[in-house]
Write a protein that holds these residues in place. Structure first.
Motif, mmCIF file in Angstrom:
data_model
loop_
_atom_site.group_PDB
_atom_site.id
_atom_site.type_symbol
_atom_site.label_atom_id
_atom_site.label_comp_id
_atom_site.label_asym_id
_atom_site.label_seq_id
_atom_site.Cartn_x
_atom_site.Cartn_y
_atom_site.Cartn_z
ATOM 1 N N PHE A 118 0.822 -1.220 0.000
ATOM 2 C CA PHE A 118 0.000 0.000 0.000
ATOM 3 C C PHE A 118 0.847 1.257 0.000
ATOM 4 O O PHE A 118 0.444 2.279 -0.548
ATOM 5 N N SER A 119 2.017 1.180 0.639
ATOM 6 C CA SER A 119 2.824 2.406 0.670
ATOM 7 C C SER A 119 3.612 2.572 -0.623
ATOM 8 O O SER A 119 4.187 3.629 -0.858
ATOM 9 N N ALA A 120 3.643 1.541 -1.471
ATOM 10 C CA ALA A 120 4.428 1.625 -2.697
ATOM 11 C C ALA A 120 3.557 1.838 -3.937
ATOM 12 O O ALA A 120 4.021 1.684 -5.047
ATOM 13 N N VAL A 121 2.301 2.227 -3.738
ATOM 14 C CA VAL A 121 1.436 2.479 -4.903
ATOM 15 C C VAL A 121 1.965 3.703 -5.657
ATOM 16 O O VAL A 121 2.335 4.704 -5.046
ATOM 17 N N GLU A 122 2.030 3.591 -6.965
ATOM 18 C CA GLU A 122 2.501 4.695 -7.807
ATOM 19 C C GLU A 122 1.687 5.972 -7.511
ATOM 20 O O GLU A 122 0.473 5.977 -7.711
ATOM 21 N N PRO A 123 2.358 7.041 -7.044
ATOM 22 C CA PRO A 123 1.618 8.259 -6.692
ATOM 23 C C PRO A 123 0.827 8.830 -7.867
ATOM 24 O O PRO A 123 -0.246 9.406 -7.684
ATOM 25 N N ARG A 124 1.345 8.647 -9.075
ATOM 26 C CA ARG A 124 0.646 9.145 -10.261
ATOM 27 C C ARG A 124 -0.772 8.575 -10.346
ATOM 28 O O ARG A 124 -1.705 9.245 -10.778
ATOM 29 N N LEU A 125 -0.919 7.320 -9.909
ATOM 30 C CA LEU A 125 -2.242 6.693 -9.988
ATOM 31 C C LEU A 125 -3.240 7.378 -9.055
ATOM 32 O O LEU A 125 -4.431 7.429 -9.346
ATOM 33 N N TYR A 126 -2.726 7.906 -7.943
ATOM 34 C CA TYR A 126 -3.628 8.643 -7.055
ATOM 35 C C TYR A 126 -4.078 9.945 -7.718
ATOM 36 O O TYR A 126 -5.222 10.371 -7.546
ATOM 37 N N GLU A 127 -3.163 10.565 -8.483
ATOM 38 C CA GLU A 127 -3.553 11.781 -9.205
ATOM 39 C C GLU A 127 -4.559 11.455 -10.289
ATOM 40 O O GLU A 127 -5.523 12.196 -10.504
ATOM 41 N N VAL A 128 -4.320 10.343 -10.972
ATOM 42 C CA VAL A 128 -5.277 9.907 -11.990
ATOM 43 C C VAL A 128 -6.648 9.708 -11.343
ATOM 44 O O VAL A 128 -7.668 10.156 -11.870
ATOM 45 N N SER A 129 -6.654 9.082 -10.160
ATOM 46 C CA SER A 129 -7.926 8.848 -9.461
ATOM 47 C C SER A 129 -8.622 10.154 -9.134
ATOM 48 O O SER A 129 -9.831 10.271 -9.268
ATOM 49 N N ARG A 130 -7.825 11.137 -8.706
ATOM 50 C CA ARG A 130 -8.439 12.430 -8.371
ATOM 51 C C ARG A 130 -8.988 13.092 -9.627
ATOM 52 O O ARG A 130 -10.085 13.644 -9.622
ATOM 53 N N ALA A 131 -8.211 13.022 -10.707
ATOM 54 C CA ALA A 131 -8.659 13.648 -11.953
ATOM 55 C C ALA A 131 -9.924 12.974 -12.479
ATOM 56 O O ALA A 131 -10.811 13.626 -13.027
ATOM 57 N N LEU A 132 -10.009 11.663 -12.298
ATOM 58 C CA LEU A 132 -11.189 10.941 -12.769
ATOM 59 C C LEU A 132 -12.363 11.105 -11.813
ATOM 60 O O LEU A 132 -13.498 10.826 -12.164
ATOM 61 N N GLY A 133 -12.057 11.536 -10.581
ATOM 62 C CA GLY A 133 -13.110 11.694 -9.598
ATOM 63 C C GLY A 133 -13.563 10.390 -8.973
ATOM 64 O O GLY A 133 -14.732 10.205 -8.669
ATOM 65 N N LEU A 134 -12.623 9.468 -8.760
ATOM 66 C CA LEU A 134 -12.962 8.192 -8.111
ATOM 67 C C LEU A 134 -13.269 8.433 -6.631
ATOM 68 O O LEU A 134 -12.627 9.264 -5.990
ATOM 69 N N SER A 135 -14.233 7.698 -6.104
ATOM 70 C CA SER A 135 -14.556 7.831 -4.685
ATOM 71 C C SER A 135 -13.460 7.185 -3.844
ATOM 72 O O SER A 135 -12.617 6.441 -4.352
ATOM 73 N N ARG A 136 -13.476 7.483 -2.555
ATOM 74 C CA ARG A 136 -12.439 6.968 -1.659
ATOM 75 C C ARG A 136 -12.384 5.445 -1.649
ATOM 76 O O ARG A 136 -11.318 4.849 -1.725
ATOM 77 N N SER A 137 -13.562 4.840 -1.558
ATOM 78 C CA SER A 137 -13.572 3.374 -1.523
ATOM 79 C C SER A 137 -13.144 2.806 -2.875
ATOM 80 O O SER A 137 -12.468 1.782 -2.947
ATOM 81 N N ALA A 138 -13.515 3.496 -3.961
ATOM 82 C CA ALA A 138 -13.107 3.019 -5.288
ATOM 83 C C ALA A 138 -11.591 3.078 -5.417
ATOM 84 O O ALA A 138 -10.978 2.201 -6.020
ATOM 85 N N ILE B 91 -9.433 2.645 -3.036
ATOM 86 C CA ILE B 91 -8.862 1.511 -2.292
ATOM 87 C C ILE B 91 -9.037 0.211 -3.072
ATOM 88 O O ILE B 91 -8.091 -0.549 -3.264
ATOM 89 N N PHE B 92 -10.267 -0.020 -3.576
ATOM 90 C CA PHE B 92 -10.536 -1.320 -4.190
ATOM 91 C C PHE B 92 -10.077 -1.414 -5.639
ATOM 92 O O PHE B 92 -9.816 -2.505 -6.129
ATOM 93 N N LYS B 93 -9.989 -0.276 -6.320
ATOM 94 C CA LYS B 93 -9.628 -0.338 -7.740
ATOM 95 C C LYS B 93 -8.192 0.068 -8.011
ATOM 96 O O LYS B 93 -7.656 -0.231 -9.068
ATOM 97 N N ILE B 94 -7.579 0.789 -7.071
ATOM 98 C CA ILE B 94 -6.200 1.226 -7.299
ATOM 99 C C ILE B 94 -5.244 0.567 -6.291
ATOM 100 O O ILE B 94 -4.392 -0.230 -6.668
ATOM 101 N N SER B 95 -5.421 0.888 -5.016
ATOM 102 C CA SER B 95 -4.427 0.464 -4.022
ATOM 103 C C SER B 95 -4.353 -1.054 -3.887
ATOM 104 O O SER B 95 -3.273 -1.638 -3.905
ATOM 105 N N LEU B 96 -5.528 -1.674 -3.745
ATOM 106 C CA LEU B 96 -5.545 -3.116 -3.496
ATOM 107 C C LEU B 96 -4.957 -3.914 -4.663
ATOM 108 O O LEU B 96 -4.037 -4.715 -4.460
ATOM 109 N N PRO B 97 -5.430 -3.698 -5.891
ATOM 110 C CA PRO B 97 -4.810 -4.448 -7.004
ATOM 111 C C PRO B 97 -3.332 -4.103 -7.194
ATOM 112 O O PRO B 97 -2.540 -4.960 -7.567
ATOM 113 N N SER B 98 -2.971 -2.864 -6.905
ATOM 114 C CA SER B 98 -1.571 -2.484 -7.060
ATOM 115 C C SER B 98 -0.705 -3.201 -6.025
ATOM 116 O O SER B 98 0.460 -3.521 -6.279
#
Lengths: 254, 260
Positions: free
Chosen positions: A145-165, A167-174
């Motif tokens: 979880f601490s090694a998730v690519e930070p860019r993906l979090y920016e992508v999530s913000r730009a796409l407007g993903l919810s907090r739970s999304a 976790i389940f669509k970015i952090s967990l699979p990563s």
């Protein structure tokens, strides 16, 4: 390429056969007393007899169940706690050092405490398994979880993903590669602790089977138990390996 | 119709913005208005704050002072109708999802109805030249294809503004030219407003209706030129147009001066 692999598989099988043969040779020549070392033939017979009469089979299943329940408990708790700790820098700062302190504790050292708290019960054994198997899971998940690519979090913000999304669509699979590696480690720990727990709490299972056989100098039964443990470890590792390469198929597909 | 929009009110507005990050002054007194349907390119030496400016427009950064507004509302966080194309497509895509799945992420974020989603995704993939590649994982695609995939994901947001951060910087010249024309036709086709960061002067003139030049330490707007070229661009004729060459010279001199 394929022939190469076949050759290596053949070589490893050959080595295994040679080992069995050597074992038979040693016991046939009575280099070690048969009271302590039965031949593979006797161990095999004892195992088949045990499985046919049902006793050994039940014990085997009991051990496998314990291992799997304890392991699943540890995995769920480890992934959950690891996700919480891993996704927050603050949590890592606060909790990290304590975790590092508790991690090297051998789980078997916790057994007396567990007995005091839970008695010689099934939940005690499960608790010990879960406690011991938790650490590899927890640390792997925190790392993932601490090694998730930070860019993906920016992508999530730009796409407007919810907090739970997120976790389940970015952090967990990563984190999945780390999590699966942790699950593999903790599965081994779970098997060890299942056996230790059964020995100490004399719960029905391969652990107590081995212990009782040893006390009664029934070396063939003892070896039958050990063989089944080996098979359990091997098969569970294989199954998990398949699961892992299926889950991470995106990695190999170049 | 397009011309009318072109003259309309600003979609994005940067008003007297200063930005200080970690004690460093990154941007000083930035003023910029981007009109509806306009294609604005930003050039400048590295460290001049081009990318920072894009992140302000995206709502990923907040200005230390001044205002960034989108259609007269302050940008306090990223919006779903403003899409960002990142330079490092390799990091911006989800390696564990197929091309199809990566585009799907945008629809999932929008809570779009599942019905017909697959068809829409297939259409978007086809639009960026990835038709029939939906089942492939990003690491099975070339760099250019990965960037196309990221663009497809952005288009799934049906954005009214496309922010692009050196999107073609890591691609070879041929792929680059192809993608330049595609992004132009996509932007013109959707009527979207575009903000495009690049270090390639020719690319900026070729794509832009307007080119902004920044200077570093701290980042500030130093030059602004209108590109009075026919809106239909062509890799050969546009690049040979005397106006193109004049603009290139003007910007080239500007950069050279900045670096000396």
């Amino acid at each position: 390429m394929k022939i190469d692999r076949l050759l290596w598989t053949g070589a490893s099988l050959l080595f295994f056969a040679a080992l069995i043969w050597f074992w038979q040779f040693v016991s046939d020549n009575r280099w070690v007393s048969p009271v302590f070392l039965p031949g593979p033939d006797r161990a095999w017979n004892a195992m088949m007899r045990g499985l046919q009469t049902g006793d050994l089979g039940l014990r085997w299943i009991a051990t496998i169940e314990r291992m799997i329940y304890g392991w699943l408990l540890a995995s769920l708790a480890g992934i959950f706690l690891g996700a919480v700790i891993g996704s927050s820098e603050m949590a890592r700062a606060y909790i990290g050092p304590s975790l590092e302190l508790m991690r090297p504790l051998p789980a078997s050292a916790v057994v007396p405490l567990a007995i005091a708290l839970l008695g010689l019960s099934e939940s005690m054994v499960l608790g010990v398994i879960a406690f011991g198997a938790l650490w590899p899971m927890l640390l792997a998940t925190v790392h993932g979880f601490s090694a998730v690519e930070p860019r993906l979090y920016e992508v999530s913000r730009a796409l407007g993903l919810s907090r739970s999304a997120v976790i389940f669509k970015i952090s967990l699979p990563s984190s999945m590669p780390d999590i699966l590696a942790g699950m593999r480690l903790s599965l081994t720990v779970a098997l060890i602790l299942a056996v230790v727990g059964e020995m100490l709490a004399s719960r029905e299972g391969l652990g107590s089977h081995i212990m009782l056989a040893a006390r009664a100098f029934r070396s063939a039964d003892l070896f039958a138990g050990v063989i089944l443990l080996g098979v359990t470890g091997l098969v569970s590792a294989l199954l998990l390996g398949w699961f892992e390469s299926w889950m991470l198929r995106w990695r190999e597909s170049r | 119709m397009l011309e009318k929009q072109h003259a309309g009110s600003p979609v994005l507005h940067i008003d007297r913005v200063n930005l200080t990050l970690g004690g460093h002054e990154i941007l000083r007194d930035i003023n910029l208005s981007i009109r509806e349907g306009e294609f604005v390119c930003v050039v400048g030496p590295s460290g001049c704050g081009k990318t920072t400016m894009l992140r302000l427009l995206a709502g990923l950064y907040q200005p230390t002072s001044g205002d960034v507004t989108y259609r007269s509302t302050r940008m306090t966080h990223p919006r779903q109708d403003i899409a960002i194309v990142f330079q490092d497509y390799g990091k911006a895509l989800l390696p564990w999802r197929t091309a199809h799945g990566n585009v799907s992420l945008a629809f999932e974020a929008l809570n779009a109805p599942r019905e017909g989603r697959d068809d829409k995704i297939e259409q978007l993939l086809a639009k960026v030249g990835l038709g029939g590649q939906g089942k492939k994982y990003p690491n099975q695609l070339s760099g250019g294809m990965q960037q196309r995939l990221q663009i497809a994901r952005c288009l799934a947001q049906t954005p009214s503004v496309l922010l692009m951060d050196e999107p073609f910087g890591a691609l070879d010249a041929m792929t680059r030219q192809g993608l330049q024309d595609e992004i132009l036709s996509i932007v013109r086709g959707t009527g979207a407003t575009a903000f495009f960061v690049t270090h390639d002067l020719e690319e900026a003139i070729y794509l832009g209706d307007r080119v902004i030049g920044l200077l570093p330490h701290p980042g500030r707007v130093a030059i602004e030129v209108e590109v009075n070229l026919p809106r239909d661009r062509n890799q050969l004729t546009t690049r040979e147009d005397p106006e193109f060459l004049r603009l290139r010279r003007q910007l080239f001199d500007f950069i050279k001066e900045a670096e000396s």
